[in-house]
Design a protein around this motif. Structure first.
Motif, mmCIF file in Angstrom:
data_model
loop_
_atom_site.group_PDB
_atom_site.id
_atom_site.type_symbol
_atom_site.label_atom_id
_atom_site.label_comp_id
_atom_site.label_asym_id
_atom_site.label_seq_id
_atom_site.Cartn_x
_atom_site.Cartn_y
_atom_site.Cartn_z
ATOM 1 N N HIS A 119 0.847 -1.190 0.000
ATOM 2 C CA HIS A 119 0.000 0.000 0.000
ATOM 3 C C HIS A 119 0.885 1.243 0.000
ATOM 4 C CE1 HIS A 119 -2.627 -3.131 1.636
ATOM 5 N NE2 HIS A 119 -3.681 -2.387 1.293
ATOM 6 N N SER A 120 0.271 2.367 -0.225
ATOM 7 C CA SER A 120 0.966 3.640 -0.093
ATOM 8 C C SER A 120 1.293 3.889 1.381
ATOM 9 C CB SER A 120 0.100 4.776 -0.632
ATOM 10 O OG SER A 120 0.631 6.039 -0.271
ATOM 11 N N THR A 121 2.431 4.518 1.637
ATOM 12 C CA THR A 121 2.829 4.774 3.037
ATOM 13 C C THR A 121 2.111 5.980 3.628
ATOM 14 O OG1 THR A 121 4.705 6.145 2.322
ATOM 15 C CG2 THR A 121 5.109 3.785 2.649
ATOM 16 N N THR A 122 1.511 6.798 2.793
ATOM 17 C CA THR A 122 0.865 8.019 3.291
ATOM 18 C C THR A 122 -0.648 8.011 3.100
ATOM 19 O OG1 THR A 122 1.315 9.115 1.169
ATOM 20 C CG2 THR A 122 2.934 9.405 2.927
ATOM 21 N N TYR B 5 -6.547 1.426 13.122
ATOM 22 C CA TYR B 5 -6.276 0.414 14.151
ATOM 23 C C TYR B 5 -6.852 -0.959 13.808
ATOM 24 C CZ TYR B 5 -4.673 4.289 17.046
ATOM 25 O OH TYR B 5 -4.002 5.381 17.537
ATOM 26 N N GLN B 6 -6.763 -1.293 12.540
ATOM 27 C CA GLN B 6 -7.192 -2.634 12.124
ATOM 28 C C GLN B 6 -6.063 -3.614 12.444
ATOM 29 O OE1 GLN B 6 -7.514 -4.238 7.806
ATOM 30 N NE2 GLN B 6 -9.564 -3.466 8.298
ATOM 31 N N PRO B 7 -6.339 -4.734 13.120
ATOM 32 C CA PRO B 7 -5.275 -5.692 13.459
ATOM 33 C C PRO B 7 -4.723 -6.376 12.217
ATOM 34 C CG PRO B 7 -7.422 -6.590 14.008
ATOM 35 C CD PRO B 7 -7.654 -5.160 13.617
ATOM 36 N N PRO B 8 -3.604 -7.068 12.349
ATOM 37 C CA PRO B 8 -3.002 -7.759 11.199
ATOM 38 C C PRO B 8 -3.997 -8.695 10.520
ATOM 39 C CG PRO B 8 -1.471 -7.733 13.031
ATOM 40 C CD PRO B 8 -2.758 -7.182 13.556
ATOM 41 N N SER B 9 -3.971 -8.665 9.185
ATOM 42 C CA SER B 9 -4.900 -9.496 8.396
ATOM 43 C C SER B 9 -4.271 -9.722 7.026
ATOM 44 C CB SER B 9 -6.254 -8.801 8.248
ATOM 45 O OG SER B 9 -6.110 -7.581 7.539
ATOM 46 N N PHE B 10 -4.952 -10.461 6.180
ATOM 47 C CA PHE B 10 -4.435 -10.725 4.838
ATOM 48 C C PHE B 10 -4.388 -9.456 3.997
ATOM 49 C CE2 PHE B 10 -5.841 -15.089 5.944
ATOM 50 C CZ PHE B 10 -4.633 -15.727 5.733
ATOM 51 N N SER B 11 -5.257 -8.519 4.276
ATOM 52 C CA SER B 11 -5.268 -7.267 3.504
ATOM 53 C C SER B 11 -4.237 -6.273 4.026
ATOM 54 C CB SER B 11 -6.669 -6.640 3.543
ATOM 55 O OG SER B 11 -7.081 -6.411 4.880
ATOM 56 N N HIS B 12 -3.929 -6.355 5.321
ATOM 57 C CA HIS B 12 -2.896 -5.507 5.923
ATOM 58 C C HIS B 12 -2.065 -6.404 6.848
ATOM 59 C CE1 HIS B 12 -4.717 -1.776 4.448
ATOM 60 N NE2 HIS B 12 -5.894 -2.320 4.771
ATOM 61 N N ASP C 217 -2.446 1.856 11.332
ATOM 62 C CA ASP C 217 -2.182 2.748 12.453
ATOM 63 C C ASP C 217 -3.361 3.681 12.707
ATOM 64 O OD1 ASP C 217 -2.064 4.606 10.431
ATOM 65 O OD2 ASP C 217 0.101 4.949 10.587
ATOM 66 N N GLU C 218 -3.106 4.775 13.451
ATOM 67 C CA GLU C 218 -4.190 5.653 13.873
ATOM 68 C C GLU C 218 -4.837 6.403 12.717
ATOM 69 O OE1 GLU C 218 -0.482 8.183 13.913
ATOM 70 O OE2 GLU C 218 -1.045 6.114 14.379
ATOM 71 N N LEU C 219 -4.169 6.475 11.575
ATOM 72 C CA LEU C 219 -4.728 7.156 10.408
ATOM 73 C C LEU C 219 -5.138 6.180 9.313
ATOM 74 C CD1 LEU C 219 -2.237 10.167 10.170
ATOM 75 C CD2 LEU C 219 -4.554 10.152 11.143
ATOM 76 N N VAL D 129 0.783 -0.506 8.092
ATOM 77 C CA VAL D 129 2.013 -0.577 8.884
ATOM 78 C C VAL D 129 3.091 -1.373 8.152
ATOM 79 C CG1 VAL D 129 3.021 -1.388 11.044
ATOM 80 C CG2 VAL D 129 0.756 -0.321 11.059
ATOM 81 N N PHE D 130 2.700 -2.431 7.460
ATOM 82 C CA PHE D 130 3.676 -3.241 6.733
ATOM 83 C C PHE D 130 4.432 -2.395 5.708
ATOM 84 C CE2 PHE D 130 4.693 -5.792 2.959
ATOM 85 C CZ PHE D 130 5.546 -6.736 3.509
ATOM 86 N N SER D 131 3.717 -1.643 4.909
ATOM 87 C CA SER D 131 4.357 -0.814 3.885
ATOM 88 C C SER D 131 5.243 0.253 4.516
ATOM 89 C CB SER D 131 3.287 -0.153 3.004
ATOM 90 O OG SER D 131 2.501 -1.134 2.349
#
Length: 277
Positions: free
Chosen positions: A38-41, A49-56, A61-63, A67-69
């Motif tokens: 994903h884009s970092t910005t 605040y979505q927990p780790p998943s296949f999509s992320h 984070d708060e915005l 986080v991975f990217s």
């Protein structure tokens, strides 16, 4: 005499492990645009605040940023800052210490007292003061760390020069009319490079750790630029959402311990007491 290959085969497990870690992060730095999902910005408050998943993979984070990217791209800043810090301190330190050790006398005394003045202050506190005085930015943080780090290289280089400058090959070069610059940099420095290289390798992990610490305190990178220390700082405010700070923290931990394993391995290989094993 041990060869590097035999050393790796017989006793280099931690060295190989550290080398794998460092190689992994170097590849991440190079291929971050291909690895990031994903884009970092890009912000999406609906998935904050979505927990780790296949999509992320590492959550958001708060915005609502991935986080991975951000961890992948953050490696570029953290590793580059650490490498530049070590190279800058290394270069100035060997020049300063080489001149002090070669000249000796009052010149050596004055130059070493100056280096000891810098070393008298707690490193992190002094780096914070310098970075705060210059203003929060990546360049200023790297400069602050280089200022507090070079005396270590200067003192090591000085001791190596003092022990080698009366060697027979140095005396022969002096008799043949070699200049002081040639003797120092072409005769003495190559024979001092091993311990200096080991120190630089060990310092790389510490430099990354300190840079992350300055960013954690708001003295390094500024939002929205992704950097491991600032990401840990963001996560510390919402500790219940553990993934925000855990993954950048693990990145700092792995590269620091990897660099230390490589440095320890090089030190063992270059130790004269072990060369005959």
């Amino acid at each position: 005499m041990r060869t590097f290959k035999s050393f790796i085969t017989q006793k280099g497990f931690l060295f190989k492990f550290g080398l794998i870690i460092c190689t992994f992060w170097i590849l991440v730095v190079i291929f971050a645009p291909l690895i990031a999902t994903h884009s970092t910005t890009a912000q999406d408050l609906s998935i904050r605040y979505q927990p780790p998943s296949f999509s992320h993979f590492f959550g958001t984070d708060e915005l609502g940023r991935d986080v991975f990217s951000r961890v992948m791209y953050g490696s570029r800043i953290s590793l580059t800052a650490g490498i530049i810090t070590v190279i800058s301190a290394f270069s100035f330190g060997i020049l300063f210490g080489g001149i002090a050790g070669y000249k000796g006398g009052k010149v050596d005394e004055a130059m070493m007292r100056f280096s000891e003045l810098i070393m008298a202050f707690p490193p992190l506190i002094l780096a914070m003061v310098i970075a705060a005085a210059l203003g929060p930015s990546i360049i200023n943080s790297v400069l602050a760390m280089a200022i507090i780090w070079w005396p270590n290289y200067a003192r090591l280089m000085r001791s190596m020069v003092i022990s080698l400058k009366e060697s027979e090959y140095v005396t022969a070069s002096r008799v043949m009319g070699a200049s002081h610059i040639r003797i120092l940099f072409l005769e003495i420095l190559p024979n001092s490079f091993g311990p200096l290289l080991v120190m630089a390798t060990l310092d790389l992990g510490n430099a990354i750790l300190m840079f992350s610490g300055l960013s954690f305190l708001g003295l390094g990178t500024q939002p929205p630029t992704p950097e491991w220390g600032s990401m840990v700082s963001d996560g510390a405010k919402v500790i219940q959402n553990w993934w925000v700070s855990t993954f950048p923290g693990l990145a700092i931990f792995t590269i620091s311990i990897g660099a230390n394993f490589v440095g320890d391995g090089l030190r063992d290989f270059l130790d004269p007491k072990l060369q005959k094993e």
